[in-house]
Each structure stands twice: as C-alpha cells, then as structure tokens.
Design a protein around this motif. Structure first.
Motif, PDB file in Angstrom:
ATOM      1  N   ASP A 227      15.514 -15.547  36.721  1.00  0.00           N
ATOM      2  CA  ASP A 227      15.140 -15.949  36.352  1.00  0.00           C
ATOM      3  C   ASP A 227      16.727 -17.374  36.581  1.00  0.00           C
ATOM      4  O   ASP A 227      17.099 -16.890  36.296  1.00  0.00           O
ATOM      5  CB  ASP A 227      15.200 -16.405  34.861  1.00  0.00           C
ATOM      6  N   THR A 228      16.832 -17.495  38.258  1.00  0.00           N
ATOM      7  CA  THR A 228      18.131 -18.192  38.443  1.00  0.00           C
ATOM      8  C   THR A 228      18.433 -19.764  37.580  1.00  0.00           C
ATOM      9  O   THR A 228      19.375 -19.786  37.523  1.00  0.00           O
ATOM     10  CB  THR A 228      18.325 -18.553  40.051  1.00  0.00           C
ATOM     11  N   ALA A 229      17.647 -20.144  36.835  1.00  0.00           N
ATOM     12  CA  ALA A 229      17.819 -21.409  36.220  1.00  0.00           C
ATOM     13  C   ALA A 229      18.873 -20.901  34.969  1.00  0.00           C
ATOM     14  O   ALA A 229      20.025 -21.851  35.138  1.00  0.00           O
ATOM     15  CB  ALA A 229      17.054 -22.123  36.192  1.00  0.00           C
ATOM     16  N   ALA A 230      18.292 -19.722  34.781  1.00  0.00           N
ATOM     17  CA  ALA A 230      19.221 -19.498  32.857  1.00  0.00           C
ATOM     18  C   ALA A 230      20.337 -18.562  34.270  1.00  0.00           C
ATOM     19  O   ALA A 230      21.513 -18.242  32.730  1.00  0.00           O
ATOM     20  CB  ALA A 230      18.379 -18.684  32.488  1.00  0.00           C
ATOM     21  N   LEU A 231      20.216 -17.624  34.732  1.00  0.00           N
ATOM     22  CA  LEU A 231      21.660 -16.970  35.051  1.00  0.00           C
ATOM     23  C   LEU A 231      22.480 -18.604  35.640  1.00  0.00           C
ATOM     24  O   LEU A 231      23.850 -18.305  35.620  1.00  0.00           O
ATOM     25  CB  LEU A 231      21.292 -16.268  36.302  1.00  0.00           C
ATOM     26  N   GLU A 232      22.421 -19.639  36.283  1.00  0.00           N
ATOM     27  CA  GLU A 232      23.033 -20.375  36.739  1.00  0.00           C
ATOM     28  C   GLU A 232      23.910 -21.088  35.435  1.00  0.00           C
ATOM     29  O   GLU A 232      24.937 -21.171  35.524  1.00  0.00           O
ATOM     30  CB  GLU A 232      22.227 -21.733  37.704  1.00  0.00           C
ATOM     31  N   HIS A 233      22.675 -21.620  34.637  1.00  0.00           N
ATOM     32  CA  HIS A 233      23.405 -21.721  33.087  1.00  0.00           C
ATOM     33  C   HIS A 233      24.225 -21.163  32.855  1.00  0.00           C
ATOM     34  O   HIS A 233      25.557 -21.588  32.350  1.00  0.00           O
ATOM     35  CB  HIS A 233      22.064 -21.987  31.982  1.00  0.00           C
TER      36      HIS A 233
ATOM     37  N   ARG B  43      27.750 -20.866  34.815  1.00  0.00           N
ATOM     38  CA  ARG B  43      28.196 -22.331  35.085  1.00  0.00           C
ATOM     39  C   ARG B  43      28.983 -22.114  33.824  1.00  0.00           C
ATOM     40  O   ARG B  43      30.318 -22.701  33.430  1.00  0.00           O
ATOM     41  CB  ARG B  43      27.886 -23.234  34.805  1.00  0.00           C
ATOM     42  N   GLU B  44      28.725 -21.541  32.443  1.00  0.00           N
ATOM     43  CA  GLU B  44      29.631 -21.550  30.725  1.00  0.00           C
ATOM     44  C   GLU B  44      30.714 -20.819  30.695  1.00  0.00           C
ATOM     45  O   GLU B  44      31.849 -21.269  30.149  1.00  0.00           O
ATOM     46  CB  GLU B  44      28.111 -21.478  29.901  1.00  0.00           C
ATOM     47  N   ARG B  45      30.690 -20.012  31.755  1.00  0.00           N
ATOM     48  CA  ARG B  45      31.636 -18.659  31.715  1.00  0.00           C
ATOM     49  C   ARG B  45      32.379 -18.327  32.296  1.00  0.00           C
ATOM     50  O   ARG B  45      33.681 -18.156  32.617  1.00  0.00           O
ATOM     51  CB  ARG B  45      30.330 -17.303  31.278  1.00  0.00           C
ATOM     52  N   VAL B  46      32.008 -18.880  33.404  1.00  0.00           N
ATOM     53  CA  VAL B  46      32.929 -19.060  35.503  1.00  0.00           C
ATOM     54  C   VAL B  46      34.277 -20.303  35.664  1.00  0.00           C
ATOM     55  O   VAL B  46      33.275 -21.093  34.759  1.00  0.00           O
ATOM     56  CB  VAL B  46      32.210 -19.079  36.251  1.00  0.00           C
TER      57      VAL B  46
END
Length: 75
Positions: free
Chosen positions: A20-26, A29-32
């Motif tokens: 689930d790359t969409a969830a990973l990306e989200h 982006r919130e944490r990095v």
C-alpha cells in the motif's frame, strides 16, 4: 582451486501481499522532515546508491531526502 559456499539467491515472493504505497507515502510525509519521493528516477538513484551500502537485491519503494544531517553519535 578452492570452493566457496554462496548464500541462496534472493527471490521475490509470489505470495506477498500487495504494498500500500499510498498509505506509506502519506505516513512518511507526515513524519519525515524533508522530501519523500516516489518517482521512478528517485527510486532508481536510491537503488543505485543502496548497492554500495547494502544488499543489491532490494528494490526501493521511495527515496527520502532529509532536510538535516544528523551529527555522528559520540563514541
């Protein structure tokens, strides 16, 4: 002539669940504190660099570009 025992080759599992790359990306982006890149060019660059610092069999899902460089830990 000498012989060497080599490790078994790494193969991609065919029964692995889809990523689930969409969830990973989200989540990233919130944490990095920096850039999170999922484009093919950034992933290819990450994979090329990874060959020098880790196993060559891994495929990059994304590339992280932090906004800071951490200080080395004291010895």
């Amino acid at each position: 002539m000498t012989t060497s025992d080599l490790p078994a080759p790494v193969v991609r599992r065919t029964d692995a669940p889809p990523q689930d790359t969409a969830a990973l990306e989200h989540a990233l982006r919130e944490r990095v504190d920096g850039e999170v890149r999922f484009d093919a060019g950034s992933r290819a660059a990450q994979e090329a660099f990874g060959r020098f610092v880790g196993p060559a069999q891994r495929q990059a899902l994304c590339a992280l570009m932090p906004d800071f460089v951490a200080e080395p830990a004291p010895e």
